[in-house]
Design an enzyme around this catalytic site. Structure first.
Site, PDB file in Angstrom:
ATOM      1  N   LYS A 243       0.847  -1.199   0.000  1.00  0.00           N
ATOM      2  CA  LYS A 243       0.000   0.000   0.000  1.00  0.00           C
ATOM      3  C   LYS A 243       0.875   1.239   0.000  1.00  0.00           C
ATOM      4  O   LYS A 243       1.372   1.677   1.034  1.00  0.00           O
ATOM      5  CB  LYS A 243      -0.926   0.049   1.217  1.00  0.00           C
ATOM      6  CG  LYS A 243      -2.027   1.094   0.988  1.00  0.00           C
ATOM      7  CD  LYS A 243      -2.488   1.789   2.251  1.00  0.00           C
ATOM      8  CE  LYS A 243      -1.565   2.816   2.793  1.00  0.00           C
ATOM      9  NZ  LYS A 243      -1.351   4.021   1.962  1.00  0.00           N
TER      10      LYS A 243
ATOM     11  N   GLY B  73       6.471   4.926   8.275  1.00  0.00           N
ATOM     12  CA  GLY B  73       5.752   6.202   8.291  1.00  0.00           C
ATOM     13  C   GLY B  73       6.016   6.934   9.587  1.00  0.00           C
ATOM     14  O   GLY B  73       7.025   6.678  10.265  1.00  0.00           O
ATOM     15  N   SER B  74       5.120   7.816   9.930  1.00  0.00           N
ATOM     16  CA  SER B  74       5.348   8.649  11.115  1.00  0.00           C
ATOM     17  C   SER B  74       5.117   7.838  12.394  1.00  0.00           C
ATOM     18  O   SER B  74       4.414   6.818  12.391  1.00  0.00           O
ATOM     19  CB  SER B  74       4.403   9.847  11.093  1.00  0.00           C
ATOM     20  OG  SER B  74       3.070   9.393  11.212  1.00  0.00           O
TER      21      SER B  74
ATOM     22  N   ALA C   8       3.350   8.738  14.901  1.00  0.00           N
ATOM     23  CA  ALA C   8       1.935   8.816  15.292  1.00  0.00           C
ATOM     24  C   ALA C   8       1.116   7.760  14.555  1.00  0.00           C
ATOM     25  O   ALA C   8       0.303   7.051  15.171  1.00  0.00           O
ATOM     26  CB  ALA C   8       1.392  10.213  14.994  1.00  0.00           C
TER      27      ALA C   8
ATOM     28  N   CYS D 268      13.594  10.702   6.893  1.00  0.00           N
ATOM     29  CA  CYS D 268      13.596  10.164   8.264  1.00  0.00           C
ATOM     30  C   CYS D 268      14.981  10.279   8.893  1.00  0.00           C
ATOM     31  O   CYS D 268      15.109  10.397  10.108  1.00  0.00           O
ATOM     32  CB  CYS D 268      13.135   8.714   8.259  1.00  0.00           C
ATOM     33  SG  CYS D 268      14.081   7.660   7.133  1.00  0.00           S
TER      34      CYS D 268
ATOM     35  N   GLU E 127       9.974  16.063  15.196  1.00  0.00           N
ATOM     36  CA  GLU E 127      10.315  15.882  13.779  1.00  0.00           C
ATOM     37  C   GLU E 127       9.504  16.901  12.964  1.00  0.00           C
ATOM     38  O   GLU E 127       8.272  16.889  12.999  1.00  0.00           O
ATOM     39  CB  GLU E 127       9.958  14.458  13.330  1.00  0.00           C
ATOM     40  CG  GLU E 127      10.440  14.157  11.920  1.00  0.00           C
ATOM     41  CD  GLU E 127      10.016  12.790  11.410  1.00  0.00           C
ATOM     42  OE1 GLU E 127       8.845  12.420  11.596  1.00  0.00           O
ATOM     43  OE2 GLU E 127      10.864  12.117  10.801  1.00  0.00           O
TER      44      GLU E 127
HETATM   45  P1  NAD Z   1       2.315   8.785   7.502  1.00  0.00           P
HETATM   46  O1  NAD Z   1       2.461   8.092   8.805  1.00  0.00           O
HETATM   47  O2  NAD Z   1       1.317   9.853   7.384  1.00  0.00           O
HETATM   48  O3  NAD Z   1       1.942   7.726   6.350  1.00  0.00           O
HETATM   49  C1  NAD Z   1       2.783   6.631   6.034  1.00  0.00           C
HETATM   50  C2  NAD Z   1       1.956   5.573   5.318  1.00  0.00           C
HETATM   51  O4  NAD Z   1       1.021   5.036   6.257  1.00  0.00           O
HETATM   52  C3  NAD Z   1       1.111   6.107   4.166  1.00  0.00           C
HETATM   53  O5  NAD Z   1       1.028   5.118   3.174  1.00  0.00           O
HETATM   54  C4  NAD Z   1      -0.245   6.343   4.821  1.00  0.00           C
HETATM   55  O6  NAD Z   1      -1.317   6.298   3.908  1.00  0.00           O
HETATM   56  C5  NAD Z   1      -0.308   5.179   5.793  1.00  0.00           C
HETATM   57  N1  NAD Z   1      -1.125   5.397   6.987  1.00  0.00           N
HETATM   58  C6  NAD Z   1      -1.317   6.559   7.665  1.00  0.00           C
HETATM   59  N2  NAD Z   1      -2.105   6.340   8.737  1.00  0.00           N
HETATM   60  C7  NAD Z   1      -2.401   5.015   8.739  1.00  0.00           C
HETATM   61  C8  NAD Z   1      -3.169   4.182   9.589  1.00  0.00           C
HETATM   62  N3  NAD Z   1      -3.804   4.671  10.666  1.00  0.00           N
HETATM   63  N4  NAD Z   1      -3.262   2.867   9.309  1.00  0.00           N
HETATM   64  C9  NAD Z   1      -2.611   2.344   8.247  1.00  0.00           C
HETATM   65  N5  NAD Z   1      -1.871   3.085   7.387  1.00  0.00           N
HETATM   66  C10 NAD Z   1      -1.771   4.404   7.630  1.00  0.00           C
HETATM   67  O7  NAD Z   1       3.761   9.284   7.111  1.00  0.00           O
HETATM   68  P2  NAD Z   1       4.187  10.102   5.816  1.00  0.00           P
HETATM   69  O8  NAD Z   1       3.859  11.514   6.010  1.00  0.00           O
HETATM   70  O9  NAD Z   1       3.702   9.417   4.597  1.00  0.00           O
HETATM   71  O10 NAD Z   1       5.775   9.887   5.852  1.00  0.00           O
HETATM   72  C11 NAD Z   1       6.618  10.649   6.643  1.00  0.00           C
HETATM   73  C12 NAD Z   1       6.998   9.905   7.911  1.00  0.00           C
HETATM   74  O11 NAD Z   1       7.582   8.639   7.602  1.00  0.00           O
HETATM   75  C13 NAD Z   1       8.042  10.652   8.716  1.00  0.00           C
HETATM   76  O12 NAD Z   1       7.727  10.575  10.083  1.00  0.00           O
HETATM   77  C14 NAD Z   1       9.325   9.885   8.422  1.00  0.00           C
HETATM   78  O13 NAD Z   1      10.331  10.031   9.402  1.00  0.00           O
HETATM   79  C15 NAD Z   1       8.821   8.490   8.315  1.00  0.00           C
HETATM   80  N6  NAD Z   1       9.734   7.639   7.561  1.00  0.00           N
HETATM   81  C16 NAD Z   1      10.462   6.703   8.217  1.00  0.00           C
HETATM   82  C17 NAD Z   1      11.377   5.922   7.529  1.00  0.00           C
HETATM   83  C18 NAD Z   1      12.216   4.896   8.234  1.00  0.00           C
HETATM   84  O14 NAD Z   1      12.851   4.086   7.557  1.00  0.00           O
HETATM   85  N7  NAD Z   1      12.260   4.881   9.545  1.00  0.00           N
HETATM   86  C19 NAD Z   1      11.537   6.095   6.147  1.00  0.00           C
HETATM   87  C20 NAD Z   1      10.778   7.064   5.505  1.00  0.00           C
HETATM   88  C21 NAD Z   1       9.876   7.843   6.216  1.00  0.00           C
END
Ligand code: NAD
Length: 492
Positions: free
Chosen positions: A183, A235-236, A238, A292, A393
């Site tokens: 996804k 992802g984040s 949160a 990240c 962040e």
């Molecule tokens: P995000 O958490 O908003 O979304 C990430 C993904 O999760 C997206 O595909 C989104 O649609 C999905 N998502 C969001 N809420 C969800 C839920 N409740 N249930 C299931 N899926 C859900 O993050 P973003 O804005 O897309 O990306 C930025 C964040 O990702 C930053 O915090 C960054 O540090 C982190 N990140 C971490 C790494 C790592 O390797 N640690 C790599 C890249 C980005």
């Protein structure tokens, strides 16, 4: 300098890829994809709903049986064929990556290049799969310890580097013998969808990878699906917390790769000019700070503080910002209007509440760039290390420079956030480099270099930066379950 062949290219379809089928009339509705560099509509994306997730999972289970029925050399060769296809389509995948998230073409080239490195590394792991034997209870008993795939896994990735994320998380899952329902974010779905077509062309069983773009709702349907045996979430922090809570209902295991607030510690004996260059690219320049691993906190020893700040400011100023399709630019837009508002709110709060001294940037870009989501690379000096500016962040081109005097103080400040993804140390004192690296609470420490995530080594977080590992055998084991087969061998 704008490459018009890239800017005006025909984009791949925004329809879901489930098995061999492209589905545009999905139950999750449609999404208008905006190009962040211009604020203009780029493509129409289909959003996966629960019905499409269900179909993808069902097909995944069928395809997974076909996949593991192939011998390891055949599976390895199919993976290597995928590498060949990625190499053949490098320019196209780069161009689609620029359209996906507005990261300049100069930087987006890394996306398919990194993906290919992961494919080749994990292709090599397929025919070298090992287990072990351990002592059994009886004298002649045989205890085999083997690694098995989970079956169907759900992989959720963010928008900031989709092909890199696929390399880190989808490729090892396939290499381990799983089917994947991927996804991608609706904000950057085009390169994952095109990648899905190359997977089919390479000869993987149809349905072994389905690509189902969407937002949080689509992600949640995947996480809650009872036949998904493992979730990998990037992802984040949160969102990661919500995913873990949702997955708990079916006791589905979750690997997480979450946010970061890396410290880049600069000791007085470092080569300041070259550190400043690396820190600029691993900070506000690369991905416009939407990274990240961004070294967003610069911890600088007080005896060289002013000198380093001058080098760093010059390095940041020298990186041109603008049209992502131009070979001249290194800094692009942020991903959305709302991300831009959020970053600007953090900058404004830092200014008005005196969290640090603004010495560069601090504005949204105007003029030719006003219709896109551009924020000027921004530097605050003499930042209070306990303030939100230094603790949260921000995910934009914002750097906080903080003074320290002793090694202990630097380590304490670096470890003072909830995050623990990566840190950077710059010093020519070898003993200090090792000492400090061991004391830093993060999954990766880069010494005397900028950000460099490679397929051979595990990458992942401590603390609120998550528990997953991408890369190396740790990245493969993340997608495997451990089985013990105990064979009783009776005494004669
Ligand atoms: P995000 O958490 O908003 O979304 C990430 C993904 O999760 C997206 O595909 C989104 O649609 C999905 N998502 C969001 N809420 C969800 C839920 N409740 N249930 C299931 N899926 C859900 O993050 P973003 O804005 O897309 O990306 C930025 C964040 O990702 C930053 O915090 C960054 O540090 C982190 N990140 C971490 C790494 C790592 O390797 N640690 C790599 C890249 C980005």
């Amino acid at each position: 300098m704008t490459d018009n062949s890239v800017a005006k290219m025909t984009l791949p379809s925004g329809a879901l890829l489930i098995g061999e089928d492209r589905i545009s009339d999905s139950t999750g509705g449609r999404f208008e994809h905006i190009f962040p560099g211009s604020g203009q509509t780029n493509a129409e994306i289909s959003i996966a709903g629960a019905a499409e997730i269900d179909r993808a999972v069902e097909l995944g289970w069928k395809a997974q049986l076909d996949w593991v029925a192939l011998d390891v050399e055949t599976r390895r060769d199919i993976m290597l064929r995928l590498s060949d296809l990625v190499r053949e389509h490098m320019a196209e995948l780069t161009a689609i990556s620029v359209h996906d998230n507005g990261v300049p073409i100069t930087v987006s080239r890394l996306q398919p290049f990194a993906l290919d490195r992961y494919i080749r590394w994990y292709a090599g792991a397929i025919d070298k799969a090992t287990g072990s034997t351990v002592a059994g209870g009886g004298v002649d008993d045989v205890n085999l310890v083997e690694y098995e795939p989970y079956g169907v896994v759900g992989v959720i990735i963010p928008w900031n580097g989709p092909l890199f994320q696929i390399g880190m998380n989808v490729i090892p899952a396939l290499a381990a013998g799983n089917a994947v329902v991927l996804k991608p974010s609706e904000l950057a779905p085009l390169s994952p969808l095109r990648f899905g077509e190359l997977v089919l062309e390479a000869g993987f069983p149809p349905g072994l990878l389905s690509v189902v773009p969407g937002g949080a709702e689509t992600g949640e349907a995947l996480v809650r699906h009872p036949r998904v045996r493992k979730v990998h979430f990037t992802g984040s922090t949160a969102s990661g917390r919500k995913v873990i809570i949702a997955a708990a209902e079916n006791l589905t295991p979750v690997a997480t790769e979450l946010g970061g607030k890396a410290a880049s510690i600069v000791f007085a004996d470092a080569d300041l000019a070259s550190v400043a260059q690396n820190a600029a690219f691993s900070g506000p320049i690369g991905l416009s700070g939407q990274n990240c691993a961004s070294g967003s906190r610069l911890l600088v020893q007080d005896s060289v503080y002013d000198e380093f700040v001058a080098h760093f400011t010059a390095a940041v100023q020298a990186a041109p910002m603008g049209d992502p399709f131009s070979e001249a630019n290194f800094v692009g837009p942020l991903i959305t209007e709302s991300a831009t508002d959020k970053v600007m709110a953090s900058v404004d709060a830092a200014r008005t509440k005196g969290m640090g001294q603004l010495i560069l940037g601090g504005q949204r870009a105007g003029g030719d760039l006003a219709s896109g989501y551009y924020v000027q690379p921004t530097i605050f000096s003499d930042v209070d290390s306990t303030s939100p500016l230094a603790q949260q962040e921000i995910f934009g081109p914002i750097s906080s420079i903080i003074r320290f005097s002793t090694e202990d103080e630097a380590v304490a400040i670096a470890n003072s956030t909830v995050y623990g993804l990566v840190n950077y140390v710059s010093t020519t004192d070898l003993a200090r480099a090792h000492r400090v690296a061991r004391r830093l609470e993060s999954g990766t420490v880069w010494v005397n270099q900028g950000m460099d995530v490679v397929p051979m080594a595990p990458y992942g977080g401590y603390k609120h930066s998550g528990n997953g590992r991408a890369g190396g055998m740790a990245g493969l084991h993340q997608f495997q379950q451990v089985k013990t087969i105990r064979v009783a061998v009776p005494a004669d």
